[in-house]
Design an enzyme around this catalytic site. Structure first.
Site, short mmCIF file in Angstrom:
data_model
loop_
_atom_site.label_atom_id
_atom_site.label_comp_id
_atom_site.label_asym_id
_atom_site.label_seq_id
_atom_site.Cartn_x
_atom_site.Cartn_y
_atom_site.Cartn_z
CD GLU A 181 73.12 10.14 31.01
OE1 GLU A 181 73.52 11.40 30.68
OE2 GLU A 181 71.15 10.25 31.05
CE LYS A 224 67.82 10.77 28.97
NZ LYS A 224 69.19 11.25 28.40
CD1 TRP A 265 54.87 28.88 20.75
CD2 TRP A 265 56.17 30.46 22.01
NE1 TRP A 265 56.21 28.63 20.30
CE2 TRP A 265 56.81 29.81 21.19
CE3 TRP A 265 57.12 31.79 23.01
CZ2 TRP A 265 58.13 30.57 20.71
CZ3 TRP A 265 58.26 31.63 22.31
CH2 TRP A 265 59.16 31.43 21.31
CD GLU A 287 68.34 9.65 24.98
OE1 GLU A 287 67.90 10.28 26.47
OE2 GLU A 287 69.54 9.47 24.53
CG ASN A 289 48.60 26.02 28.63
OD1 ASN A 289 48.60 27.15 28.92
ND2 ASN A 289 49.09 25.50 30.10
N GLY A 290 48.20 23.94 25.13
CA GLY A 290 48.03 22.56 24.06
C GLY A 290 47.66 22.56 22.71
CG HIS A 347 76.57 -9.59 12.80
ND1 HIS A 347 76.96 -11.08 11.98
CD2 HIS A 347 75.34 -9.28 12.69
CE1 HIS A 347 76.24 -11.00 11.12
NE2 HIS A 347 75.32 -10.52 11.52
CE LYS A 401 70.25 19.29 31.96
NZ LYS A 401 69.56 18.30 31.24
NE ARG A 435 54.82 27.07 32.76
CZ ARG A 435 54.16 26.16 32.82
NH1 ARG A 435 53.67 25.68 31.41
NH2 ARG A 435 53.68 24.99 33.76
CB CYS A 484 50.62 28.56 26.44
SG CYS A 484 50.94 28.23 25.21
#
Length: 607
Positions: free
Chosen positions: A486, A483, A74, A479, A98-99, A502, A602, A27, A2
């Site tokens: 990348e 990262k 929001w 992941e 916010n939060g 293994h 992207k 936002r 928000c």
């Protein structure tokens, strides 16, 4: 996610606030409002819908005065109505927030018992009411705000405005950003610098846990322990402000730090107004009749789908297949009648995923797009969409979109579980409460950044790295390796830890860091056994785990970082920050182009 703005200005506050909120529209929001001190007396204007609706309210009923706060909301607790719109007011205090406040029900019951009443469904109104109760005890505004902040548990950015105090704003942050701007005899506060750009180029970023007392042209900051601190005031170029990296060196760093707010905002879309259940567009599907869910994605989204498979099968008892989009069509897999295919893509334009969508539709599948860009091709062509609500992600290496994907897929699993009768109402409530803790836990993990930075600098000196995990941590190992590859260009691999013997154990030596993701869950003893095999071969194990996990391997590992204790079901959300920080700071140490790594884009819009 928000938007918050506050001003102590030399000209009418309402127009400044409205203009600043317009710069935060990116936002996303579903209601907006302002509170201004007119002759030292609080008054508010609020409206559901777009800022144009609030502008019309202000045109009909102007708000004079030069001190005020504003907000674009929001919905997280309660629907997008005027009553739920910010600022919230209780007697002599108004607040924007916010939060998510995790303990708001506990505080609400306490305040209700003391005779206070509430007009909204929000957690935010509890903050204003709690502060009003502190004022009623005789505390001055500064002490009342400090006492209020001390009672809050969760992630938040706050700004308080007080009756009769046109010279005062009090703000605080934990897990959501705030920046203060300085003018000539004026002071401003906003969710990010872009909101303040036309008013000032002299800014100060509050750090995690800070709360600040703002007066005309001045600021007094206290850290999380209440001690007075100084934060640097920077003079920045307008184009730098508009680029909006905040105090961060790279967009990737900024987007890592945005994750508590992103997850709080996304939870608002997934959780019902009464905070008891998960609700979304996919409820229109009869999940009891679905024989199988097929998840299709590429790259980071594919690893988020790995997490979802475990959640969906464990919580909802629905069989799941996960497919790499670029391979899916060419395998010509049989898709069951009545099946559902869910496509995961940040951009909604990933060419392989889009082609998979069209193939699934041709095979008679019901299709769902989980996307961040709701105007994208996948969003238009899928039978229904579930928005990620992560906000614009500029860094090529996905961070906040990944956590939004994981959260969305976890939430969907809960809703499907309810429909299939795999969980009862009490279990769904418990899972909703569990997901609601994520913003706070993410904020706590962000505070560990210096430790991850130190570890990453050592990892950056190696040529290779191995990530290990079991259960829900296996996808995070994949992941983490992605990262690191990348943005550092290092060779890295992720493995299920039980597979180390293994074959991959042949890679172990005293030069290769092995990053083990180790919450103390049901598989911890198995993981510890795997790690001891590695340690016994001179492997350098960096253990990322909670205090209990690290205590079990104390003295045996090379390095360790103590993570917050989390329920294993939501550990992927929290441990994502750990692997992101490791990759980010290793890349900074190696001097690579963090936001635009070589050879990557992207959005991959070709097959």
């Amino acid at each position: 996610m928000c938007g918050i703005v506050g001003v102590i200005a030399n000209q009418p506050a309402a127009s400044i606030l409205l203009s600043s909120l317009q710069r935060l529209e990116y936002r996303g929001y579903d209601s907006a409002g302002l509170a201004v001190l007119e002759g030292g007396v609080l008054d508010r204007r609020r409206a559901a819908g777009k800022l144009s609706a609030l502008a019309q309210v202000l045109a009909d009923r102007p708000l004079p005065g030069t001190t005020g706060i504003g907000h674009t909301r929001w919905a997280t607790h309660g629907g997008p109505t005027e009553a739920n719109a910010h600022p919230h007011r209780s007697g002599p205090v108004a607040v924007v927030h916010n939060g998510i406040i995790e303990n708001y029900l506990e505080l609400k019951h306490e305040l209700s018992a003391a005779g206070y009443s509430f007009e909204s469904q929000t957690d935010s109104e509890v903050i204003a009411t709690l502060c009003a109760s502190m004022l009623a005890r005789g505390l001055d505004p500064q002490d009342a705000a400090a006492a209020t902040i001390a009672r809050l548990r969760g992630a938040y950015a706050l700004c308080f405005l007080f009756d009769g105090r046109p010279d005062l704003l009090i703000c605080a942050r934990r897990g959501s950003p705030l920046v203060v701007g300085f003018g000539e005899g004026e002071i401003f506060v906003g969710s990010d610098a872009i909101a303040l750009a036309p008013m000032t180029n002299r800014i100060c970023y509050l750090e995690e846990g800070d709360w600040a007392v703002l007066t005309r042209g001045d600021i007094r900051i206290h850290d999380a322990s209440g001690h007075p601190v100084l934060r640097p005031v920077q003079t920045v170029a307008l184009d730098s402000i508009l680029a909006d990296k905040g105090q961060h060196r790279h967009f990737m760093a900024k987007e890592i730090h945005e994750q508590p707010g992103v997850v709080a905002r996304a939870l608002g879309a997934w959780i019902s107004d009464d905070r008891s259940r998960i609700t979304c567009a996919a409820e229109t599907i009869d999940w009891r009749a679905v024989p199988r869910l097929t998840l299709i994605a590429c790259g980071t989204a594919f690893y988020a789908a790995h997490v979802a498979k475990i959640w969906m099968e464990r919580v909802a008892r629905l069989p799941v297949e996960i497919e790499i989009a670029s391979e899916f069509r060419y395998r010509e897999p049989p898709l069951p009648e009545g099946g559902v295919t869910l496509l995961v893509s940040q951009s909604g334009e990933t060419a392989d995923t889009l082609a998979a969508l069209r193939h699934a539709k041709a095979c008679g599948q019901t299709t769902i797009g989980l996307v961040n860009v709701t105007s994208s091709t996948i969003a238009r062509e899928a039978d229904m969409i579930l928005p990620l609500l992560a906000g614009p992600e500029i860094g090529v290496a996905s961070t906040k979109a990944f956590t939004a994907m994981v959260l969305g897929l976890q939430a969907l699993s809960v809703m499907v579980a309810r429909q299939r009768g795999a969980i009862d109402a009490a279990r769904e409530q418990a899972l909703v409460d569990l997901l609601s803790t994520a913003p706070r836990l993410l904020a706590e993990t962000l505070a560990l950044e210096p430790q991850f930075e130190a570890l990453a600098h050592e990892i950056a000196q190696a040529e290779d790295a191995i990530f290990l995990g079991r259960g829900l941590m296996y996808p995070l190992a994949l992941e983490g390796a992605l990262k690191l590859k990348e943005i550092t260009y290092m060779h890295a691999e992720g493995y299920a830890a039980g597979e180390i013997k293994h074959g991959p154990i042949a890679l172990v030596d005293d030069t290769t860091p092995i990053i083990a993701l180790a919450p103390h869950d049901a598989l911890h003893d198995k993981l510890a056994s795997n790690l001891r095999e590695v340690i016994g071969r001179q492997g350098r194990v960096a253990l990322i785990g909670d205090a209990e996990a690290i205590r079990d391997l104390k003295g045996e590992v090379w390095r360790s970082v103590v993570m917050p204790a989390v329920d294993p079901l939501i550990a992927p959300l929290i441990y994502a920050v750990a692997v992101q920080f490791i990759a980010y700071h290793a890349a900074v140490a190696k001097g690579t182009d963090v936001d635009q790594p070589r050879n990557l884009a992207k959005s991959v819009t070709v097959e």
